[in-house]
Motif scaffolding. Structure first.
Motif, PDB file in Angstrom:
ATOM      1  N   ALA A   1      49.182  31.839  34.567  1.00 51.94           N
ATOM      2  CA  ALA A   1      48.007  32.775  34.096  1.00 51.94           C
ATOM      3  C   ALA A   1      46.617  31.869  34.331  1.00 51.94           C
ATOM      4  CB  ALA A   1      48.351  33.372  32.998  1.00 51.94           C
ATOM      5  N   ASP A   2      45.537  32.517  34.224  1.00 52.17           N
ATOM      6  CA  ASP A   2      44.309  32.059  34.338  1.00 52.17           C
ATOM      7  C   ASP A   2      43.209  33.144  33.906  1.00 52.17           C
ATOM      8  OD1 ASP A   2      41.917  30.633  34.610  1.00 52.17           O
ATOM      9  OD2 ASP A   2      42.119  30.341  36.863  1.00 52.17           O
ATOM     10  N   VAL A   3      43.135  33.165  32.289  1.00 51.55           N
ATOM     11  CA  VAL A   3      42.088  34.172  31.794  1.00 51.55           C
ATOM     12  C   VAL A   3      40.954  33.680  31.010  1.00 51.55           C
ATOM     13  CG1 VAL A   3      42.254  36.243  30.085  1.00 51.55           C
ATOM     14  CG2 VAL A   3      44.019  35.724  31.494  1.00 51.55           C
TER      15      VAL A   3
ATOM     16  N   GLY B   1      36.700  34.191  42.704  1.00 53.09           N
ATOM     17  CA  GLY B   1      38.253  34.156  42.118  1.00 53.09           C
ATOM     18  C   GLY B   1      38.826  33.210  42.976  1.00 53.09           C
ATOM     19  N   HIS B   2      40.247  33.217  42.869  1.00 52.79           N
ATOM     20  CA  HIS B   2      41.209  32.487  43.618  1.00 52.79           C
ATOM     21  C   HIS B   2      42.486  32.930  43.217  1.00 52.79           C
ATOM     22  CE1 HIS B   2      42.236  30.469  39.674  1.00 52.79           C
ATOM     23  NE2 HIS B   2      40.840  30.778  39.377  1.00 52.79           N
ATOM     24  N   TRP B   3      43.319  32.557  44.332  1.00 51.75           N
ATOM     25  CA  TRP B   3      44.805  33.025  44.202  1.00 51.75           C
ATOM     26  C   TRP B   3      45.396  32.170  42.880  1.00 51.75           C
ATOM     27  CZ3 TRP B   3      44.296  36.147  47.597  1.00 51.75           C
ATOM     28  CH2 TRP B   3      43.660  36.159  49.004  1.00 51.75           C
TER      29      TRP B   3
ATOM     30  N   ILE C   1      34.022  36.128  32.482  1.00 48.35           N
ATOM     31  CA  ILE C   1      34.964  37.078  32.218  1.00 48.35           C
ATOM     32  C   ILE C   1      35.924  37.021  33.454  1.00 48.35           C
ATOM     33  CG2 ILE C   1      35.466  39.360  31.583  1.00 48.35           C
ATOM     34  CD1 ILE C   1      32.750  39.843  30.881  1.00 48.35           C
ATOM     35  N   GLU C   2      37.228  36.601  33.049  1.00 48.53           N
ATOM     36  CA  GLU C   2      38.346  36.238  33.998  1.00 48.53           C
ATOM     37  C   GLU C   2      39.489  37.186  33.790  1.00 48.53           C
ATOM     38  OE1 GLU C   2      39.771  32.359  34.471  1.00 48.53           O
ATOM     39  OE2 GLU C   2      40.455  32.673  36.567  1.00 48.53           O
ATOM     40  N   ASP C   3      39.754  37.890  34.958  1.00 44.74           N
ATOM     41  CA  ASP C   3      41.036  38.670  34.790  1.00 44.74           C
ATOM     42  C   ASP C   3      42.138  38.183  35.828  1.00 44.74           C
ATOM     43  OD1 ASP C   3      41.307  40.665  32.286  1.00 44.74           O
ATOM     44  OD2 ASP C   3      39.191  40.378  32.850  1.00 44.74           O
TER      45      ASP C   3
ATOM     46  N   LEU D   1      45.594  37.530  42.288  1.00 47.84           N
ATOM     47  CA  LEU D   1      44.150  36.544  42.166  1.00 47.84           C
ATOM     48  C   LEU D   1      43.508  36.740  40.989  1.00 47.84           C
ATOM     49  CD1 LEU D   1      41.597  38.829  43.942  1.00 47.84           C
ATOM     50  CD2 LEU D   1      43.693  39.210  44.455  1.00 47.84           C
ATOM     51  N   THR D   2      42.490  36.141  40.953  1.00 43.94           N
ATOM     52  CA  THR D   2      41.649  36.265  39.688  1.00 43.94           C
ATOM     53  C   THR D   2      40.202  36.885  40.131  1.00 43.94           C
ATOM     54  OG1 THR D   2      40.487  33.939  39.892  1.00 43.94           O
ATOM     55  CG2 THR D   2      42.358  33.835  38.663  1.00 43.94           C
ATOM     56  N   VAL D   3      39.824  37.583  38.956  1.00 36.05           N
ATOM     57  CA  VAL D   3      38.249  37.852  39.452  1.00 36.05           C
ATOM     58  C   VAL D   3      37.396  37.351  38.243  1.00 36.05           C
ATOM     59  CG1 VAL D   3      37.138  40.000  39.538  1.00 36.05           C
ATOM     60  CG2 VAL D   3      39.466  40.246  40.467  1.00 36.05           C
ATOM     61  N   GLU D   4      36.272  36.812  38.295  1.00 35.60           N
ATOM     62  CA  GLU D   4      35.869  35.940  37.489  1.00 35.60           C
ATOM     63  C   GLU D   4      34.378  35.602  37.487  1.00 35.60           C
ATOM     64  OE1 GLU D   4      37.055  31.683  36.952  1.00 35.60           O
ATOM     65  OE2 GLU D   4      38.528  32.059  38.447  1.00 35.60           O
ATOM     66  N   PRO D   5      33.399  36.600  37.472  1.00 35.23           N
ATOM     67  CA  PRO D   5      32.052  36.267  37.657  1.00 35.23           C
ATOM     68  C   PRO D   5      31.471  35.607  36.355  1.00 35.23           C
ATOM     69  CG  PRO D   5      32.473  38.711  37.283  1.00 35.23           C
ATOM     70  CD  PRO D   5      33.766  38.014  37.321  1.00 35.23           C
TER      71      PRO D   5
ATOM     72  N   VAL E   1      47.704  26.973  39.299  1.00 28.06           N
ATOM     73  CA  VAL E   1      46.587  27.717  39.001  1.00 28.06           C
ATOM     74  C   VAL E   1      45.472  28.161  39.915  1.00 28.06           C
ATOM     75  CG1 VAL E   1      45.074  25.834  37.951  1.00 28.06           C
ATOM     76  CG2 VAL E   1      44.830  28.414  37.253  1.00 28.06           C
ATOM     77  N   HIS E   2      45.235  27.287  40.957  1.00 32.36           N
ATOM     78  CA  HIS E   2      44.341  27.275  42.097  1.00 32.36           C
ATOM     79  C   HIS E   2      45.373  27.364  43.280  1.00 32.36           C
ATOM     80  CE1 HIS E   2      40.668  25.834  39.999  1.00 32.36           C
ATOM     81  NE2 HIS E   2      40.946  26.965  39.719  1.00 32.36           N
ATOM     82  N   ASP E   3      46.217  28.575  43.438  1.00 29.53           N
ATOM     83  CA  ASP E   3      47.266  28.580  44.167  1.00 29.53           C
ATOM     84  C   ASP E   3      46.997  28.364  45.581  1.00 29.53           C
ATOM     85  OD1 ASP E   3      49.904  28.405  43.968  1.00 29.53           O
ATOM     86  OD2 ASP E   3      50.335  30.687  44.548  1.00 29.53           O
TER      87      ASP E   3
HETATM   88 MN   LIG Z   1      40.197  30.652  37.499  1.00 32.48          MN
END
Ligand SMILES: [Mn+2]
Length: 440
Positions: free
Chosen positions: A295-297, A368-370, A408-410, A391-395, A375-377
């Protein structure tokens, strides 16, 4: 006695040796079902056309030299993806042939009773390995190099390609260099095919990812409850990582980032040595690895449990930016386009928050990233989104002059019509975060 063997001795259970099989299924995530492994290998063989692929496992790391976390062995992702095994010094060979049925060979180190007294049961070649992997042909690893040379020769003579994972290690590896030189056909990189496959998660991968993300959300909640002025960054990190482990995560997906005040503006601050001061914001970027998937949160919280008006304005701009990007997720759109949407949104909605400019000047990284086994797939970022990509969404906004950082990363999975938020178990809105911090 070396330090490694002393540690191994201390950990050896007195109950005697488990079988190789139970040694393999010891992960809380359980084994990868054989039908998934077989389907992944069949997909890869189809992509290969005519050729031979050699995939090697990771090697055991040295406790003295590499400083792994306790006796941790981490399998090579591609090897695990195709075999479900965690076996050092092993080889997987796939032979694809135009008209004939493909062949698959698994080479495993032979079992060694004396060594197993120190480091635990291992899986050797034989019926147990076949049952776990669905690969009938299992052979002792000490025969691997000689037999692989022969197989590469006969495959390339028939016009087959030689596929290797052309990472740094392969390039400097003598055996792979010799294979490449002897093949007469050059070498094709196997990584793009595997990356394209791993980018779209199958049901067993999704099960693992969902669990990793659920565990991670609980870890974030524990860290929020541990936060208060005077607490140390490492206390928050410990609360989260202890939760990860207690819920079955094998390790962290990456070094935890807990940064308060000015540290919140350092994107990858991972020292966790400062003390939270009242009035500061704390950026916590932490993710559990469960069953090989990470995960990456990220959550940003006020040290004292309440956002100041200024912090709240910045926080809500980041949250709205994240939501704007998420709302644009659908099959066919690219990561690049989503990134642009998020940047445009932040710019358009900055008001005078970052005057004289707009806040996107402080949004200094990509959207974001896969995620997956890394974690950075792996996966090409130009690939249009499709269902079951994760993917992550993290502005974020980072203003060092104000010692103020918000990220904030989801984690989301792409669906047929949009997206599903996977990390909603960790509170996202300022009000929900304040509520959790008040209740502790
Ligand atoms: Mn990340």
């Amino acid at each position: 006695m070396t330090r490694a063997s002393r540690i191994a001795f201390a950990l050896l259970p007195l109950a005697g040796l488990a079988t190789g099989l139970s040694a393999q299924v010891g992960s809380p995530a359980g084994p990868v079902p054989v039908e998934y492994l077989t389907a992944r290998r069949a997909d890869l063989l189809k992509r290969m056309g005519n050729g031979i692929a050699i995939i090697r496992s990771s090697e055991q790391r040295s406790i003295e030299g590499d400083y792994p976390q306790d006796s941790d062995y981490r399998e090579n992702n591609d090897f695990f993806y195709l075999t479900g095994l965690e076996t050092p010094s092993s080889w997987l060979v796939l032979v694809a042939r135009d008209t004939l049925a493909p062949q698959v060979y698994l080479y495993l180190p032979a079992r060694d009773t004396m060594a197993e007294r120190w480091t635990g049961a291992r899986l050797g070649p034989g019926p147990e390995a076949s049952a776990l992997t669905g690969i009938e042909e299992t052979r002792p690893a000490d025969q691997a190099q000689r037999q692989i040379r022969g197989m590469v020769r006969s495959s390339t003579v028939r016009g087959g390609k030689l596929y290797l994972l052309l990472g740094e290690e392969a390039v400097s590896d003598t055996f792979f260099q010799q294979l490449a030189l002897g093949s007469g056909a050059g070498v094709t990189d196997l990584r793009p095919s595997l990356a394209a496959m791993r980018l779209v998660k199958d049901a067993d991968e999704m099960r693992r990812l969902r669990m990793a993300i659920d565990i991670t959300a609980k870890g974030h909640l524990a860290a929020m409850r541990a936060a208060r002025p005077g607490a140390w960054e490492y206390e928050l990190e410990g609360a989260a990582e202890g939760t990860f482990r207690s819920l079955g995560a094998e390790r962290v997906g990456y070094p935890s980032i807990v940064g308060t005040g000015i540290n919140a503006t350092t994107l990858h601050y991972d020292k966790s040595r400062s003390q939270l001061q009242a009035g500061e914001l704390v950026v916590m970027d932490m993710g559990a690895e469960y069953g090989f998937y990470s995960a990456d949160v990220t959550r940003t919280i006020p040290a004292s449990g309440k956002f100041s008006p200024r912090q709240l304005s910045i926080y809500n701009l980041v949250l709205a930016t994240q939501q704007a990007a998420m709302d644009s997720i659908r099959p066919g759109i690219t990561m690049g386009r989503l990134g642009q949407i998020s940047r445009d949104y932040m710019k358009a909605h900055s008001g005078d928050l970052c005057a004289p400019g707009t806040c996107d000047q402080y949004y200094i990284h990509g959207l974001g990233h896969w995620i997956g086994m890394d974690v950075h797939d792996v996966g090409n970022y130009a690939t249009p989104l499709a269902p079951n990509m994760v993917l992550t969404v993290e502005p974020g906004i980072y203003i060092p002059a104000e010692k103020l950082g918000v990220r904030i990363e989801d984690d989301v999975v792409v669906t047929a019509t949009g997206y599903e938020l996977l990390s909603g178990g960790a509170p996202r809105t300022a009000a929900d975060i304040e509520k959790v911090m008040k209740k502790k």
